[in-house]
Design an enzyme around this catalytic site. Sequence first.
Site, PDB file in Angstrom:
ATOM      1  N   PRO A   1       2.065  11.905   0.376  1.00  0.00           N
ATOM      2  CG  PRO A   1       2.607  14.153   0.550  1.00  0.00           C
ATOM      3  CD  PRO A   1       3.049  12.799   1.002  1.00  0.00           C
ATOM      4  CD  GLU A   2      -1.488   7.686  -2.400  1.00  0.00           C
ATOM      5  OE1 GLU A   2      -1.847   7.171  -3.468  1.00  0.00           O
ATOM      6  OE2 GLU A   2      -1.518   7.078  -1.324  1.00  0.00           O
TER       7      GLU A   2
ATOM      8  NE  ARG B   1       5.226   2.694   1.955  1.00  0.00           N
ATOM      9  CZ  ARG B   1       4.995   3.423   0.867  1.00  0.00           C
ATOM     10  NH1 ARG B   1       5.825   3.377  -0.162  1.00  0.00           N
ATOM     11  NH2 ARG B   1       3.928   4.210   0.811  1.00  0.00           N
TER      12      ARG B   1
ATOM     13  CE  LYS C   1       3.431   8.390  -5.293  1.00  0.00           C
ATOM     14  NZ  LYS C   1       3.772   7.437  -4.225  1.00  0.00           N
TER      15      LYS C   1
END
Length: 303
Positions: free
Chosen positions: A2-3, A276, A51
Amino acid sequence: MPEGDTVARQCRILHDALAGAVLTVCDLRVPRAATADLTGWRVHEVRPRGKHLLIRLLPPEPGAPPMTLHSHLMMDGIWHVEGKALRSSDTSAGPRSRDTIRIVLEARHEDGREVRAIAYDVKQVKLLRTADEEQLLGSLGPDLLDPAWDEDPALRERALANLAAEPERPIGLAILDQHVLAGIGNIYRSELCFLRRLHPAAPVSAEQDPGVLVDLAHRLLVLNRDREVRMTTGGMLGRDGDLWVYGRGGKQCRRCRTRIQRGELAEPRLEGTEARVLWFCPRCQAGPGAPAPSAAQRRGRRR
């Protein structure tokens, strides 16, 4: 993961459900806070910080310090309000195991209305004095969804200064670093680099106008914070046209028809962390500082 826009949307829905209500149940299923009893505390507000998700609480007795229940969605976290998942395109809204419940809040409003909110798979759950929030979050960079962003030019200036501090750092690492800018995740990292025609491994100095990059990041987060399905393409590309490159490895670039490539980028200063994944177009993002295309990438251009 989630951003920032997803966190802001979940905070808004939680705020609408809980603000002003008095807690009748507060079950924190993490060792450091498991014995906390917040029954009788009133929910003042629910606010995002990058976040991070902050539930601010007012004490039942005058003189006691306000407290904040902090959590982070990390990769898989999600809140359910009244059994309904706070849906988003980067968080699975499917059924969750009861074993993954970390927070249970039940509250009653003055009109007798009751509400229940459950957090699944959230991490970094902490209960702290509201006055001490800066000790926990003060190292974060400017929040791209800070309500004061448009009125306080110092936020944008600090973001630009943070980027400029390490001109040789890969741009794809710099904008993902929450100490530089708060709110950008892996999806926006890939999309922003594409829109600015920058390879994620290119240095920060390859961005000729960092202000445009920061303004674009802010604008995309603002545009998407009220959407369940994130969009960076403007919505003019029909079905499956929400994003430019993220998750589209092997598919044709929407601009030039070159095959989108999947790659990885590791943060060398964080030992033990995994690289990533990211996506990019080897043709559109072949500007200054981009790695030389491989033979497979060159063949992909000719398809």
